[in-house]
Scaffold this motif. Structure first.
Motif, PDB file in Angstrom:
ATOM      1  N   LEU A 295       0.829  -1.207   0.000  1.00 57.98           N
ATOM      2  CA  LEU A 295       0.000   0.000   0.000  1.00 57.98           C
ATOM      3  C   LEU A 295       0.865   1.259   0.000  1.00 57.98           C
ATOM      4  O   LEU A 295       0.566   2.225  -0.717  1.00 57.98           O
ATOM      5  N   LYS A 296       1.939   1.262   0.771  1.00 56.32           N
ATOM      6  CA  LYS A 296       2.856   2.415   0.765  1.00 56.32           C
ATOM      7  C   LYS A 296       3.442   2.627  -0.619  1.00 56.32           C
ATOM      8  O   LYS A 296       3.517   3.755  -1.118  1.00 56.32           O
ATOM      9  N   PHE A 297       3.889   1.536  -1.227  1.00 51.41           N
ATOM     10  CA  PHE A 297       4.457   1.614  -2.567  1.00 51.41           C
ATOM     11  C   PHE A 297       3.419   2.134  -3.562  1.00 51.41           C
ATOM     12  O   PHE A 297       3.692   3.013  -4.382  1.00 51.41           O
ATOM     13  N   GLY A 298       2.198   1.617  -3.478  1.00 53.54           N
ATOM     14  CA  GLY A 298       1.147   2.021  -4.403  1.00 53.54           C
ATOM     15  C   GLY A 298       0.732   3.470  -4.239  1.00 53.54           C
ATOM     16  O   GLY A 298       0.487   4.176  -5.231  1.00 53.54           O
ATOM     17  N   MET A 299       0.666   3.941  -3.001  1.00 57.09           N
ATOM     18  CA  MET A 299       0.279   5.335  -2.762  1.00 57.09           C
ATOM     19  C   MET A 299       1.275   6.295  -3.400  1.00 57.09           C
ATOM     20  O   MET A 299       0.891   7.315  -3.980  1.00 57.09           O
ATOM     21  N   GLU A 300       2.572   5.978  -3.286  1.00 60.46           N
ATOM     22  CA  GLU A 300       3.578   6.836  -3.909  1.00 60.46           C
ATOM     23  C   GLU A 300       3.530   6.714  -5.428  1.00 60.46           C
ATOM     24  O   GLU A 300       3.646   7.706  -6.147  1.00 60.46           O
ATOM     25  N   LEU A 301       3.343   5.489  -5.923  1.00 60.59           N
ATOM     26  CA  LEU A 301       3.313   5.258  -7.364  1.00 60.59           C
ATOM     27  C   LEU A 301       2.188   6.037  -8.035  1.00 60.59           C
ATOM     28  O   LEU A 301       2.400   6.729  -9.042  1.00 60.59           O
ATOM     29  N   TYR A 302       0.986   5.955  -7.484  1.00 63.97           N
ATOM     30  CA  TYR A 302      -0.175   6.585  -8.132  1.00 63.97           C
ATOM     31  C   TYR A 302      -0.337   8.055  -7.742  1.00 63.97           C
ATOM     32  O   TYR A 302      -1.101   8.784  -8.395  1.00 63.97           O
ATOM     33  N   ASP A 303       0.372   8.483  -6.692  1.00 60.03           N
ATOM     34  CA  ASP A 303       0.483   9.909  -6.365  1.00 60.03           C
ATOM     35  C   ASP A 303      -0.874  10.629  -6.382  1.00 60.03           C
ATOM     36  O   ASP A 303      -1.048  11.644  -7.045  1.00 60.03           O
ATOM     37  N   GLY A 304      -1.835  10.075  -5.647  1.00 57.94           N
ATOM     38  CA  GLY A 304      -3.146  10.721  -5.537  1.00 57.94           C
ATOM     39  C   GLY A 304      -4.157  10.263  -6.561  1.00 57.94           C
ATOM     40  O   GLY A 304      -5.359  10.569  -6.438  1.00 57.94           O
ATOM     41  N   GLU A 305      -3.733   9.557  -7.592  1.00 58.44           N
ATOM     42  CA  GLU A 305      -4.653   9.051  -8.603  1.00 58.44           C
ATOM     43  C   GLU A 305      -5.321   7.771  -8.082  1.00 58.44           C
ATOM     44  O   GLU A 305      -4.729   6.997  -7.333  1.00 58.44           O
ATOM     45  N   ASP A 306      -6.545   7.543  -8.511  1.00 61.39           N
ATOM     46  CA  ASP A 306      -7.234   6.302  -8.194  1.00 61.39           C
ATOM     47  C   ASP A 306      -6.848   5.274  -9.253  1.00 61.39           C
ATOM     48  O   ASP A 306      -7.165   5.454 -10.441  1.00 61.39           O
ATOM     49  N   PRO A 307      -6.165   4.185  -8.879  1.00 62.29           N
ATOM     50  CA  PRO A 307      -5.726   3.211  -9.887  1.00 62.29           C
ATOM     51  C   PRO A 307      -6.863   2.517 -10.615  1.00 62.29           C
ATOM     52  O   PRO A 307      -6.658   1.918 -11.671  1.00 62.29           O
ATOM     53  N   TYR A 308      -8.074   2.609 -10.069  1.00 61.84           N
ATOM     54  CA  TYR A 308      -9.247   2.030 -10.724  1.00 61.84           C
ATOM     55  C   TYR A 308      -9.638   2.818 -11.978  1.00 61.84           C
ATOM     56  O   TYR A 308     -10.255   2.277 -12.895  1.00 61.84           O
ATOM     57  N   ASN A 309      -9.258   4.096 -12.017  1.00 60.43           N
ATOM     58  CA  ASN A 309      -9.658   4.966 -13.125  1.00 60.43           C
ATOM     59  C   ASN A 309      -9.101   4.479 -14.458  1.00 60.43           C
ATOM     60  O   ASN A 309      -8.069   3.809 -14.525  1.00 60.43           O
ATOM     61  N   ILE A 310      -9.779   4.889 -15.525  1.00 59.25           N
ATOM     62  CA  ILE A 310      -9.274   4.672 -16.885  1.00 59.25           C
ATOM     63  C   ILE A 310      -8.506   5.934 -17.264  1.00 59.25           C
ATOM     64  O   ILE A 310      -9.070   7.029 -17.311  1.00 59.25           O
ATOM     65  N   PHE A 311      -7.215   5.799 -17.530  1.00 62.74           N
ATOM     66  CA  PHE A 311      -6.370   6.968 -17.760  1.00 62.74           C
ATOM     67  C   PHE A 311      -6.354   7.426 -19.222  1.00 62.74           C
ATOM     68  O   PHE A 311      -5.915   8.528 -19.510  1.00 62.74           O
ATOM     69  N   LYS A 312      -6.818   6.558 -20.123  1.00 66.31           N
ATOM     70  CA  LYS A 312      -6.815   6.932 -21.541  1.00 66.31           C
ATOM     71  C   LYS A 312      -7.904   6.163 -22.274  1.00 66.31           C
ATOM     72  O   LYS A 312      -7.959   4.935 -22.216  1.00 66.31           O
ATOM     73  N   HIS A 313      -8.792   6.887 -22.947  1.00 65.64           N
ATOM     74  CA  HIS A 313      -9.786   6.268 -23.821  1.00 65.64           C
ATOM     75  C   HIS A 313      -9.271   6.409 -25.255  1.00 65.64           C
ATOM     76  O   HIS A 313      -9.024   7.509 -25.724  1.00 65.64           O
ATOM     77  N   GLU A 314      -9.155   5.271 -25.921  1.00 66.82           N
ATOM     78  CA  GLU A 314      -8.558   5.331 -27.247  1.00 66.82           C
ATOM     79  C   GLU A 314      -9.033   4.163 -28.091  1.00 66.82           C
ATOM     80  O   GLU A 314      -9.187   3.042 -27.600  1.00 66.82           O
ATOM     81  N   LYS A 315      -9.259   4.426 -29.365  1.00 72.09           N
ATOM     82  CA  LYS A 315      -9.549   3.371 -30.326  1.00 72.09           C
ATOM     83  C   LYS A 315      -8.274   3.074 -31.105  1.00 72.09           C
ATOM     84  O   LYS A 315      -7.799   3.934 -31.845  1.00 72.09           O
ATOM     85  N   PRO A 316      -7.718   1.877 -30.922  1.00 74.58           N
ATOM     86  CA  PRO A 316      -6.470   1.567 -31.634  1.00 74.58           C
ATOM     87  C   PRO A 316      -6.625   1.594 -33.144  1.00 74.58           C
ATOM     88  O   PRO A 316      -5.659   1.835 -33.860  1.00 74.58           O
ATOM     89  N   TYR A 317      -7.859   1.323 -33.638  1.00 70.39           N
ATOM     90  CA  TYR A 317      -8.074   1.476 -35.084  1.00 70.39           C
ATOM     91  C   TYR A 317      -9.522   1.873 -35.340  1.00 70.39           C
ATOM     92  O   TYR A 317     -10.420   1.577 -34.561  1.00 70.39           O
ATOM     93  N   GLU A 318      -9.735   2.559 -36.442  1.00 71.58           N
ATOM     94  CA  GLU A 318     -11.074   2.991 -36.812  1.00 71.58           C
ATOM     95  C   GLU A 318     -11.153   3.235 -38.313  1.00 71.58           C
ATOM     96  O   GLU A 318     -10.130   3.450 -38.982  1.00 71.58           O
ATOM     97  N   PHE A 319     -12.375   3.174 -38.836  1.00 74.64           N
ATOM     98  CA  PHE A 319     -12.620   3.392 -40.255  1.00 74.64           C
ATOM     99  C   PHE A 319     -13.130   4.819 -40.471  1.00 74.64           C
ATOM    100  O   PHE A 319     -13.939   5.326 -39.691  1.00 74.64           O
TER     101      PHE A 319
END
Length: 386
Positions: A295-319
């Motif tokens: 938990l200590k390691f994770g708190m520093e790693l995510y630095d206030g961010e919720d790791p459950y969140n989606i950090f990027k919405h992206e379509k790898p390919y599209e027409f």
């Protein structure tokens, strides 16, 4: 529906610690499972808990699992394995060897995915964290549903019907050779549907996030770039890169050269992955073992961010439409023209990048169009279909 977060990276970069720390953090609010698909399990060591082959409760809302692949294959592939074992024994192979080789290539990868599929169907957990095998094995894991379903799509439209008709006719001439039963075909069809379902889930950026764990060294960085390209090729959503095991500024003169080298690579990582989330994990005074240290390691790693969140919405390919033409836009940021091949067969567009091949099933409305040109531009491959 359950949220799925999968961590992968080069062996030794610390992805098990990152995955376990993420699970520990998310479990404070949601029922969470962290499962290891790495044959060389180290999740028990990271959590300092004896973990079984079924979900093991660590503490409230936190469960862990180290899959026993032999047990898992028998559970998910019993009918198919039983038939193949009998077939190999008929061909003169001793029973023990026949049982061993009845585990065909891809069985292991598919089995891991089937566990995830089962947990999602049963709504067993709010979040499933996957501590996956090193990069190459993870890519095989994630590419397997497409490969398997492609073969089954070709075979099963006629396979089961033909077998029903042919079985009574050919049985007198087989000399006792076992023929697949309806139960075997049913098992294969169920597998086919499950693999299609889990592939759809794993490619859905609203449900699944793949996070690349790397160290600030040249070998890890280069492998991470390749992994990112191949994951995008297969349509999988990558929402973050985690740079782990960074030396702190207070590590003294002895590590000065290492810090300078890491800083250079960190700058390269920022430039290469500037459009997705980049997080930094620093070397701690001691290895993070057990839930509290994780938990200590994770708190520093995510630095206030919720790791459950989606950090990027992206379509790898599209027409996209362009006059009478259709443009297929594929994100391949680190691919090069000389290592990329493109060709079409029936309604399938095949894209090859080095040793990896992606089959893109063209929509019915454009399945007759042919690729007339392709170019790389700003990290995307643009394919013109006319």
């Amino acid at each position: 529906m359950s949220r799925v977060i999968l961590y992968t990276g080069k062996g030794g970069v610390g992805k098990t610690s990152v995955a376990a720390a993420t699970a520990a953090m998310i479990s404070k609010k949601r029922k969470t499972l962290v499962m290891s698909t790495d044959p060389a399990h180290s999740l028990s060591d990271s959590l300092k808990f004896d973990i079984g082959s079924e979900p093991t409760k660590i503490e409230k809302n936190l469960y862990a699992q180290e899959i026993n692949i032999n047990q898992a294959i028998n559970q998910h592939w019993e009918d198919l394995k039983e038939y193949l074992t009998a077939l190999f024994q008929y061909q003169g192979i001793d029973p023990i060897s026949a049982d061993e080789i009845a585990i065909l290539p891809g069985f292991e990868e598919a089995t891991y995915l089937l566990y995830i599929n089962d947990y999602i169907k049963e709504d067993s957990f709010d979040t499933i964290i996957v501590d996956s095998a090193p990069t190459g094995e993870s890519l095989r894991l994630l590419s397997f549903p497409e490969v398997m379903t492609w073969y089954m799509d070709k075979i099963f439209p006629i396979g089961r019907t033909a077998a029903k008709i042919a079985r009574p006719l050919v049985r007198p001439f087989t000399g006792g050779m076992p023929l697949p039963s309806d139960r075997v075909f049913k098992s294969a069809e169920t597998l086919y549907k499950d693999l299609l379902n889990i592939q759809e889930i794993m490619q859905n950026s609203e449900i699944t996030s793949i996070r690349l764990v790397t160290n600030a060294d040249h070998m890890s960085f280069n492998e991470t770039k390749r992994a990112y390209t191949y994951l995008l090729l297969y349509g999988y959503p990558v929402d973050a890169v985690i740079v782990n095991k960074i030396y702190r500024e207070n590590t003294g003169d002895f590590f000065k050269a290492w810090r300078e080298s890491q800083n250079e690579i960190l700058n390269d990582i920022n430039a290469a992955f500037g459009d997705i989330k980049i997080m930094r994990g620093y070397l701690m005074e001691r290895e993070p073992l057990g839930v509290n240290e994780l938990l200590k390691f994770g708190m520093e790693l995510y630095d206030g961010e919720d790791p459950y969140n989606i950090f990027k919405h992206e379509k790898p390919y599209e027409f996209e439409k362009s006059g009478d033409n259709t443009i297929l836009k594929v994100k391949l940021p680190f691919a090069e023209k000389g290592e990329t091949n493109l060709f079409k067969k029936a309604g399938e567009l095949i894209i090859e990048v080095k040793n990896w091949r992606r089959i893109v099933y063209l929509p019915q409305t454009i399945s007759e169009k042919e690729p007339m040109g392709a170019e790389f531009k700003n990290g995307y491959l643009y394919i013109t279909l006319s």
